[in-house]
Design a protein around this motif. Structure first.
Motif, PDB file in Angstrom:
ATOM      1  N   GLN A  27       1.279  -1.022  -0.092  1.00 23.83           N
ATOM      2  CA  GLN A  27      -0.374  -0.367   0.202  1.00 23.83           C
ATOM      3  C   GLN A  27       1.019   1.091  -0.020  1.00 23.83           C
ATOM      4  O   GLN A  27       1.750   0.999   0.830  1.00 23.83           O
ATOM      5  CB  GLN A  27      -0.569   0.286   1.336  1.00 23.83           C
ATOM      6  N   LYS A  28       1.095   2.495  -0.116  1.00 19.13           N
ATOM      7  CA  LYS A  28       1.121   3.321  -1.107  1.00 19.13           C
ATOM      8  C   LYS A  28       0.518   4.422  -0.592  1.00 19.13           C
ATOM      9  O   LYS A  28      -0.480   4.743  -0.918  1.00 19.13           O
ATOM     10  CB  LYS A  28       1.114   3.587  -2.499  1.00 19.13           C
ATOM     11  N   TYR A  44      -0.477   0.864  -9.085  1.00 20.64           N
ATOM     12  CA  TYR A  44      -0.663   1.592  -7.769  1.00 20.64           C
ATOM     13  C   TYR A  44      -2.572   1.263  -8.180  1.00 20.64           C
ATOM     14  O   TYR A  44      -2.269   2.093  -9.657  1.00 20.64           O
ATOM     15  CB  TYR A  44      -0.384   1.960  -6.666  1.00 20.64           C
ATOM     16  N   ASN A  45      -3.486   2.003  -7.729  1.00 19.54           N
ATOM     17  CA  ASN A  45      -4.822   1.792  -8.168  1.00 19.54           C
ATOM     18  C   ASN A  45      -4.536   4.045  -8.963  1.00 19.54           C
ATOM     19  O   ASN A  45      -5.380   4.032  -9.851  1.00 19.54           O
ATOM     20  CB  ASN A  45      -6.070   1.647  -7.684  1.00 19.54           C
ATOM     21  N   THR A  47      -1.983   7.139  -9.709  1.00 22.99           N
ATOM     22  CA  THR A  47      -0.156   7.412 -10.096  1.00 22.99           C
ATOM     23  C   THR A  47       0.042   8.592 -10.098  1.00 22.99           C
ATOM     24  O   THR A  47      -1.340   9.677 -10.275  1.00 22.99           O
ATOM     25  CB  THR A  47      -0.158   6.726 -11.333  1.00 22.99           C
TER      26      THR A  47
END
Length: 169
Positions: A27-28, A44-45, A47
């Motif tokens: 997770q970011k 990731y979802n 950017t």
């Protein structure tokens, strides 16, 4: 100055010196900056982008290309060691894409810029970094190219790109 630099790298012994879990955690979180939807191919979802050029590159190139398997923006902490006079380099994009015979090409690195004249970049040292990055990636066998958001065949190597899409390197 950059034209005299050479990279000799043993690809079998290549160690980037990074822990992938640190660079790309499951997770970011992003600082409050511009985020765009990454689509199904994004790591990731969302950017984080640094410019309108990067947004257009994602929306009009990466998301519309059904051959893109996945892509990611290199995190700012990923730096390629360059001579001190040049400064370390952080590339823009890592991309995995199916090639014409159906195999996945894992080694595409693309740098996005807003124009095709690198001499006119806002910061003069950017061209030197790009010149060195081009040599570095060639030495490690990674397909590296600078493209604009308008480059239709952005996936092609520098040598194979149409003349109108080649940047003045």
């Amino acid at each position: 100055m950059a034209e005299r630099i050479e990279f000799v790298i043993n690809r079998d012994a290549l160690d980037w010196g990074y822990d992938l879990d640190d660079l790309f955690p499951p997770q970011k979180t992003f600082p409050q900056r511009e985020l765009v939807d990454s689509g199904s191919a994004g790591l990731y979802n969302q950017t984080q982008i640094d410019s309108e050029i990067e947004r257009k590159f994602i929306e009009f190139r990466l998301l519309k290309d059904d051959k893109v398997k996945f892509y990611f923006k290199f995190p700012p902490s990923f730096r390629i060691q360059m001579p001190k006079l040049i400064g370390n380099y952080n590339p823009d994009w890592g991309i995995a894409r199916y090639n014409p015979d159906g195999r996945i090409i894992l080694e595409l690195v693309r740098e996005t810029k807003g124009g095709d004249e690198l001499e006119k970049l806002r910061f003069p040292h950017e061209k030197r970094k790009i010149d060195c990055a081009k040599k570095h990636f060639k030495a490690v066998g990674i397909d590296y190219r600078v493209v604009t958001d308008q480059a239709v065949e952005w996936w092609k190597s520098e040598e194979d790109a149409p003349v109108q899409e080649r940047l003045n390197l």
